[in-house]
Design a protein around this motif. Structure first.
Motif, PDB file in Angstrom:
ATOM      1  N   THR A  41       0.704  -1.183   0.006  1.00  0.00           N
ATOM      2  CA  THR A  41      -0.037   0.135   0.158  1.00  0.00           C
ATOM      3  C   THR A  41       0.866   1.168   0.149  1.00  0.00           C
ATOM      4  OG1 THR A  41      -1.952   1.060   1.166  1.00  0.00           O
ATOM      5  CG2 THR A  41      -0.244   0.328   2.586  1.00  0.00           C
ATOM      6  N   VAL A  42       0.308   2.522  -0.031  1.00  0.00           N
ATOM      7  CA  VAL A  42       1.002   3.752   0.320  1.00  0.00           C
ATOM      8  C   VAL A  42       0.761   4.197   1.697  1.00  0.00           C
ATOM      9  CG1 VAL A  42       1.232   6.059  -0.611  1.00  0.00           C
ATOM     10  CG2 VAL A  42       0.551   4.277  -2.298  1.00  0.00           C
ATOM     11  N   GLY A  43       1.684   4.534   2.219  1.00  0.00           N
ATOM     12  CA  GLY A  43       1.651   4.890   3.686  1.00  0.00           C
ATOM     13  C   GLY A  43       2.220   6.360   3.938  1.00  0.00           C
ATOM     14  N   LEU A  44       2.068   6.730   5.254  1.00  0.00           N
ATOM     15  CA  LEU A  44       2.731   7.948   5.736  1.00  0.00           C
ATOM     16  C   LEU A  44       3.484   7.498   6.963  1.00  0.00           C
ATOM     17  CD1 LEU A  44       0.289  10.986   5.120  1.00  0.00           C
ATOM     18  CD2 LEU A  44       2.093  10.034   3.461  1.00  0.00           C
ATOM     19  N   ASP A  45       4.658   8.141   6.857  1.00  0.00           N
ATOM     20  CA  ASP A  45       5.489   7.909   8.187  1.00  0.00           C
ATOM     21  C   ASP A  45       5.528   9.535   8.758  1.00  0.00           C
ATOM     22  OD1 ASP A  45       7.550   8.282  10.010  1.00  0.00           O
ATOM     23  OD2 ASP A  45       9.148   7.953   8.685  1.00  0.00           O
ATOM     24  N   LEU A  46       4.670   9.711   9.802  1.00  0.00           N
ATOM     25  CA  LEU A  46       4.792  11.039  10.279  1.00  0.00           C
ATOM     26  C   LEU A  46       5.674  11.206  11.410  1.00  0.00           C
ATOM     27  CD1 LEU A  46       0.611  11.401  10.407  1.00  0.00           C
ATOM     28  CD2 LEU A  46       2.120  12.409   8.702  1.00  0.00           C
ATOM     29  N   THR A  47       6.197  12.401  11.175  1.00  0.00           N
ATOM     30  CA  THR A  47       7.475  12.859  12.027  1.00  0.00           C
ATOM     31  C   THR A  47       7.097  13.894  12.852  1.00  0.00           C
ATOM     32  OG1 THR A  47       8.562  11.427  10.311  1.00  0.00           O
ATOM     33  CG2 THR A  47      10.050  12.885  12.017  1.00  0.00           C
ATOM     34  N   LEU A  48       7.547  14.043  14.034  1.00  0.00           N
ATOM     35  CA  LEU A  48       7.676  15.383  14.970  1.00  0.00           C
ATOM     36  C   LEU A  48       9.139  15.819  14.587  1.00  0.00           C
ATOM     37  CD1 LEU A  48       6.043  13.826  18.158  1.00  0.00           C
ATOM     38  CD2 LEU A  48       5.337  15.871  16.883  1.00  0.00           C
ATOM     39  N   ARG A  49       9.038  16.628  13.606  1.00  0.00           N
ATOM     40  CA  ARG A  49      10.477  17.247  12.913  1.00  0.00           C
ATOM     41  C   ARG A  49      11.442  17.752  13.802  1.00  0.00           C
ATOM     42  NH1 ARG A  49      12.023  14.122   9.240  1.00  0.00           N
ATOM     43  NH2 ARG A  49      10.489  14.835   7.767  1.00  0.00           N
ATOM     44  N   SER A  93      22.316  12.514  19.859  1.00  0.00           N
ATOM     45  CA  SER A  93      22.576  11.084  19.310  1.00  0.00           C
ATOM     46  C   SER A  93      21.836  10.096  20.042  1.00  0.00           C
ATOM     47  CB  SER A  93      24.208  10.792  19.585  1.00  0.00           C
ATOM     48  OG  SER A  93      24.882  11.593  19.067  1.00  0.00           O
ATOM     49  N   LEU A  94      20.608  10.220  20.242  1.00  0.00           N
ATOM     50  CA  LEU A  94      19.436   9.443  20.886  1.00  0.00           C
ATOM     51  C   LEU A  94      18.551   8.639  20.031  1.00  0.00           C
ATOM     52  CD1 LEU A  94      18.312  11.617  23.788  1.00  0.00           C
ATOM     53  CD2 LEU A  94      19.946  10.002  24.043  1.00  0.00           C
ATOM     54  N   PRO A  95      17.867   7.539  20.185  1.00  0.00           N
ATOM     55  CA  PRO A  95      17.101   7.147  19.336  1.00  0.00           C
ATOM     56  C   PRO A  95      15.983   7.947  18.768  1.00  0.00           C
ATOM     57  CG  PRO A  95      17.424   5.834  21.197  1.00  0.00           C
ATOM     58  CD  PRO A  95      18.090   7.152  21.551  1.00  0.00           C
ATOM     59  N   TRP A  96      15.201   7.730  17.865  1.00  0.00           N
ATOM     60  CA  TRP A  96      14.129   8.615  17.148  1.00  0.00           C
ATOM     61  C   TRP A  96      12.622   8.416  17.610  1.00  0.00           C
ATOM     62  CZ3 TRP A  96      15.400   8.708  11.408  1.00  0.00           C
ATOM     63  CH2 TRP A  96      16.769   9.306  11.091  1.00  0.00           C
ATOM     64  N   LEU A  97      12.500   7.360  18.791  1.00  0.00           N
ATOM     65  CA  LEU A  97      11.258   6.873  18.937  1.00  0.00           C
ATOM     66  C   LEU A  97      10.174   7.932  19.320  1.00  0.00           C
ATOM     67  CD1 LEU A  97       9.416   4.359  19.031  1.00  0.00           C
ATOM     68  CD2 LEU A  97      10.168   4.199  21.494  1.00  0.00           C
ATOM     69  N   LEU A  98      10.762   8.810  19.990  1.00  0.00           N
ATOM     70  CA  LEU A  98       9.779  10.059  20.614  1.00  0.00           C
ATOM     71  C   LEU A  98       9.182  10.848  19.275  1.00  0.00           C
ATOM     72  CD1 LEU A  98      11.353  11.253  23.737  1.00  0.00           C
ATOM     73  CD2 LEU A  98       9.196  10.375  23.472  1.00  0.00           C
ATOM     74  N   ALA A  99      10.054  10.987  18.261  1.00  0.00           N
ATOM     75  CA  ALA A  99       9.662  11.673  16.985  1.00  0.00           C
ATOM     76  C   ALA A  99       9.019  10.745  15.874  1.00  0.00           C
ATOM     77  CB  ALA A  99      10.976  12.189  16.320  1.00  0.00           C
ATOM     78  N   LYS A 100       9.171   9.463  15.980  1.00  0.00           N
ATOM     79  CA  LYS A 100       8.363   8.609  15.320  1.00  0.00           C
ATOM     80  C   LYS A 100       7.377   7.696  15.475  1.00  0.00           C
ATOM     81  CE  LYS A 100      11.165   9.141  11.406  1.00  0.00           C
ATOM     82  NZ  LYS A 100      10.897   9.616  10.014  1.00  0.00           N
ATOM     83  N   GLY A 101       7.156   7.459  16.879  1.00  0.00           N
ATOM     84  CA  GLY A 101       6.538   6.243  17.373  1.00  0.00           C
ATOM     85  C   GLY A 101       5.008   6.840  17.938  1.00  0.00           C
ATOM     86  N   PHE A 102       4.543   7.962  17.890  1.00  0.00           N
ATOM     87  CA  PHE A 102       3.597   8.675  18.612  1.00  0.00           C
ATOM     88  C   PHE A 102       2.114   8.009  17.800  1.00  0.00           C
ATOM     89  CE2 PHE A 102       4.658  11.698  15.458  1.00  0.00           C
ATOM     90  CZ  PHE A 102       3.436  11.967  14.653  1.00  0.00           C
ATOM     91  N   PRO A 103       1.052   7.935  18.624  1.00  0.00           N
ATOM     92  CA  PRO A 103      -0.155   7.186  18.086  1.00  0.00           C
ATOM     93  C   PRO A 103      -0.421   7.952  16.607  1.00  0.00           C
ATOM     94  CG  PRO A 103      -0.445   7.618  20.203  1.00  0.00           C
ATOM     95  CD  PRO A 103       0.786   8.249  20.059  1.00  0.00           C
ATOM     96  N   ASN A 104      -0.706   7.199  15.598  1.00  0.00           N
ATOM     97  CA  ASN A 104      -1.322   7.716  14.284  1.00  0.00           C
ATOM     98  C   ASN A 104      -0.239   8.232  13.566  1.00  0.00           C
ATOM     99  OD1 ASN A 104      -3.911   7.165  14.910  1.00  0.00           O
ATOM    100  ND2 ASN A 104      -4.504   9.395  15.542  1.00  0.00           N
ATOM    101  N   GLU A 110      16.366  17.536  17.620  1.00  0.00           N
ATOM    102  CA  GLU A 110      16.772  17.448  18.993  1.00  0.00           C
ATOM    103  C   GLU A 110      17.382  16.226  19.506  1.00  0.00           C
ATOM    104  OE1 GLU A 110      17.283  20.433  20.976  1.00  0.00           O
ATOM    105  OE2 GLU A 110      16.752  21.458  19.417  1.00  0.00           O
ATOM    106  N   LEU A 111      16.719  15.164  19.196  1.00  0.00           N
ATOM    107  CA  LEU A 111      17.008  13.793  19.346  1.00  0.00           C
ATOM    108  C   LEU A 111      18.464  13.535  18.553  1.00  0.00           C
ATOM    109  CD1 LEU A 111      13.954  11.668  18.929  1.00  0.00           C
ATOM    110  CD2 LEU A 111      15.208  12.388  21.102  1.00  0.00           C
ATOM    111  N   LYS A 112      18.563  14.067  17.458  1.00  0.00           N
ATOM    112  CA  LYS A 112      19.854  13.824  16.575  1.00  0.00           C
ATOM    113  C   LYS A 112      20.787  14.480  17.174  1.00  0.00           C
ATOM    114  CE  LYS A 112      17.776  13.358  11.818  1.00  0.00           C
ATOM    115  NZ  LYS A 112      17.763  14.216  10.391  1.00  0.00           N
ATOM    116  N   LYS A 113      20.836  15.801  17.690  1.00  0.00           N
ATOM    117  CA  LYS A 113      21.603  16.593  18.241  1.00  0.00           C
ATOM    118  C   LYS A 113      22.367  15.792  19.468  1.00  0.00           C
ATOM    119  CE  LYS A 113      20.054  21.003  17.125  1.00  0.00           C
ATOM    120  NZ  LYS A 113      19.291  22.483  17.841  1.00  0.00           N
TER     121      LYS A 113
END
Length: 210
Positions: A83-91, A101-112, A96-99
């Motif tokens: 299918t076609v999907g959307l990976d919605l991201t808290l950019r 060097s932390l995992p991205w879960l808080l930015a990528k794993g929220f509901p919906n 801040e997580l990248k700065k």
């Protein structure tokens, strides 16, 4: 449908990596989302978190795994639907997580945050590369991609995922987003398309800041 694991490929289109000023990876780069992130794009209002900075859309080609991976197995034997999907991201959160060097879960794993359109029969790699997937925002096309342009092709992604994490029936794989990602605004209408035909839609609705 019972989905077990959600794997996502980052930076798998060169132009997308460049638009976010990211290095182009030399091997597949994967992260995951919890199953609570799943949402179906069936024309409904989709609740998104408010007060956490910008939410960005990332349209992707998504495959569903039908059986346990075995070395040498062909994608046509392993995948039953796509299918076609959307990976919605808290950019802003991701930045801040990248700065740090932390995992991205808080930015990528929220509901919906893992939006899926209608599942379609997978008819093989040749058929999948014959058509583009597209995303429209408020009636305007904002992203267009084709898996033939991926940095790492589907067989490579499947083998890599299976070797490092395991891959079996019920797993899904978001294969990466092309260039054109951008912010979501409250009330935006999104339409996900395959072969220029709509296969899913939703309206963004932001929750009040917590």
């Amino acid at each position: 449908m019972n989905i077990k694991n959600i794997y996502c490929v980052g930076r798998n289109y060169v132009l997308h990596a460049q638009e976010l000023n990211n290095a182009v990876p030399s091997s597949p780069f994967l992260f995951s989302k919890p199953t609570h992130a799943l949402a179906q794009a069936n024309g409904q209002q989709l609740l998104l978190p408010g007060g956490r900075g910008e939410v960005h859309y990332e349209a992707e080609f998504v495959v569903h795994i039908a059986r346990t991976y075995e070395p040498g197995i062909k994608p046509e034997e392993l995948i039953d639907k796509f299918t076609v999907g959307l990976d919605l991201t808290l950019r802003d959160v991701q930045a801040e997580l990248k700065k740090k060097s932390l995992p991205w879960l808080l930015a990528k794993g929220f509901p919906n945050s893992a939006v899926l359109a209608e599942w379609l029969p997978f008819e093989g790699l040749t058929a999948a590369t014959a058509h583009d997937f597209t995303l429209e925002k408020n009636g305007q096309e904002v992203q267009r991609g084709n898996i033939k342009d991926m940095l790492f092709d589907l067989p490579t992604l499947l083998e890599f995922s299976a070797r490092h994490f395991g891959l079996a029936e019920g797993d899904i794989l978001f294969t990466g987003t092309p260039a054109g990602v951008g912010p979501v605004q409250d009330g935006d209408h999104f339409n996900l398309k395959w072969q220029e035909k709509g296969v899913g839609a939703f309206i963004a609705q932001f929750q009040e800041a917590e």
